[in-house]
Design a protein around this motif. Structure first.
Motif, PDB file in Angstrom:
ATOM      1  N   CYS A  12      -7.575   0.869  -4.965  1.00 22.65           N
ATOM      2  CA  CYS A  12      -6.999  -0.527  -4.083  1.00 22.65           C
ATOM      3  C   CYS A  12      -8.110  -1.031  -3.167  1.00 22.65           C
ATOM      4  O   CYS A  12      -8.898   0.022  -2.690  1.00 22.65           O
ATOM      5  CB  CYS A  12      -5.703  -0.069  -3.365  1.00 22.65           C
ATOM      6  N   CYS A  64      -7.625  -1.099  -0.137  1.00 17.60           N
ATOM      7  CA  CYS A  64      -7.394  -0.734   1.111  1.00 17.60           C
ATOM      8  C   CYS A  64      -8.112   0.791   1.163  1.00 17.60           C
ATOM      9  O   CYS A  64      -8.241   1.507   2.171  1.00 17.60           O
ATOM     10  CB  CYS A  64      -6.024  -0.141   1.456  1.00 17.60           C
ATOM     11  N   CYS A 101      -2.346   2.093  -5.448  1.00 17.79           N
ATOM     12  CA  CYS A 101      -1.358   1.236  -4.652  1.00 17.79           C
ATOM     13  C   CYS A 101      -0.352   0.524  -5.533  1.00 17.79           C
ATOM     14  O   CYS A 101      -1.122  -0.243  -6.590  1.00 17.79           O
ATOM     15  CB  CYS A 101      -1.965   0.645  -3.533  1.00 17.79           C
ATOM     16  N   HIS A 137       0.880  -0.999  -0.094  1.00 18.39           N
ATOM     17  CA  HIS A 137       0.072   0.281  -0.144  1.00 18.39           C
ATOM     18  C   HIS A 137       0.886   1.298   0.044  1.00 18.39           C
ATOM     19  O   HIS A 137       0.485   2.172   0.662  1.00 18.39           O
ATOM     20  CB  HIS A 137      -0.959   0.083   1.079  1.00 18.39           C
TER      21      HIS A 137
HETATM   22 ZN   LIG Z   1      -3.758   0.110  -0.921  1.00 23.29          ZN
END
Ligand SMILES: [Zn+2]
Length: 314
Positions: free
Chosen positions: A172, A174, A179, A162
């Motif tokens: 991504c 996250c 990322c 990340h």
């Molecule tokens: Zn990420």
């Protein structure tokens, strides 16, 4: 010195006694019970560990039990806060072990212990600074500095996938955009391969995918080796992002080695020569800064067990 190393995966748990010279005894294993919030699985695991230690006559020798676990952990207090793979939440795994066994217990993230195992007894053996990247569904990994696993505050460091490579880039998992994981995971190259195949029905990748029976991380590499230009573009873009990500780590940590694991790391010299050549050209400070070599992992599935046990070795 000997310790028990346990590697908890999404579907099964494997463990073994590991000596401080890296020698490992036979592996024990049990499945992760689906739908169990963790206690039943862990209690059966403790039964198995107890039996294993007795069978091998190790009761008096065990320095501790190290456990690698996928998910977010509180390593200081030995709690699995949340594991999406296991569906365990707030499970006090260390306490459960210590209620029944008289040994020290340490838990750590599964990617961290795998990196530590490779650093101690695998591709990074004898080298003080190494970073491992695991290229799978996501991009995970771990950092070993001066021979010690670097875990950060509460063991939550080393989210290697990340770091942003592309401002406002690909979404991504996250929540951020751009990322490394969205470009350099096995998932990413499979998506890129599928997209390129759709756009280019003439590409050799179609034939390769048919031979392999599916589109996986190998398709683009296999077709690229046979000279398919579209596949080469897919692979080159993949290697570009991966290499740039590695350079970011090099500039912060200046490791001796970067170790790659996961299916993609089986692509051999074709992959590693390209990455190492890219790093040579773009190394910070050109020839004044030590080069970083990128190499494949050596221990395979044993890295987690060996690394978890190594948490007890000086
Ligand atoms: Zn990420």
């Amino acid at each position: 010195m000997v310790a028990i190393g346990i590697d908890i995966g999404g579907t099964s748990i494997k463990g073994a006694a590991v000596y401080s010279d890296g020698k490992m005894l036979n592996t024990f294993s049990l499945p992760v019970y689906r739908g169990d919030p963790g206690e039943k699985t862990v209690n059966d695991l403790i039964d198995l560990v107890e039996k294993y230690i007795k069978e091998h006559g190790l009761e008096k020798e065990i320095a501790g039990i190290g456990i690698g676990i996928p998910g977010t952990l509180d390593v200081d207090n030995g709690i699995v806060e949340y594991s999406n793979n296991l569906k365990w939440e707030n499970l006090p795994i260390t306490k459960l072990f210590q209620k029944r066994l008289p040994y020290k217990v340490r838990i750590s993230n599964d990617a961290n212990v795998a990196a530590f195992g490779e650093a101690k007894f695998g591709a990074g053996k004898g080298v003080p600074y190494s970073i491992m990247l695991t290229l799978g569904t996501g991009v995970g990994g771990g950092i070993v500095l001066d021979g010690k696993l670097y875990e950060g505050n509460l063991g939550k460091a080393a989210e290697m996938g990340h770091i942003v490579m592309e401002y406002n880039g690909r979404q991504c998992t996250c929540g951020r955009k751009g990322c490394l994981e969205a470009y350099a995971s096995a998932t990413a190259i499979v998506n890129d391969t599928k997209k390129a195949m759709e756009e280019h029905p003439e590409s050799l990748m179609h034939q390769v995918a048919e031979e392999l029976g599916k589109v996986d991380g190998r398709v683009a590499f296999k077709a690229a080796r046979q000279g398919d230009k579209i596949a080469q573009q897919v692979v080159d873009q993949y290697i570009f992002y991966l290499s740039e990500g590695i350079l970011n780590y090099c500039n912060i940590f200046r490791p001796n080695l970067v170790i790659l694991s996961g299916g993609i790391a089986n692509e051999g010299d074709y992959l590693f020569d390209k990455i190492n050549n890219y790093l040579k050209v773009h190394n910070y400070g050109y020839k004044k800064t030590p080069e970083v070599k990128v190499v494949p992992a050596k221990l395979g599935y044993d890295s987690g067990k060996i690394g978890a046990a190594s948490l007890f070795f000086k």
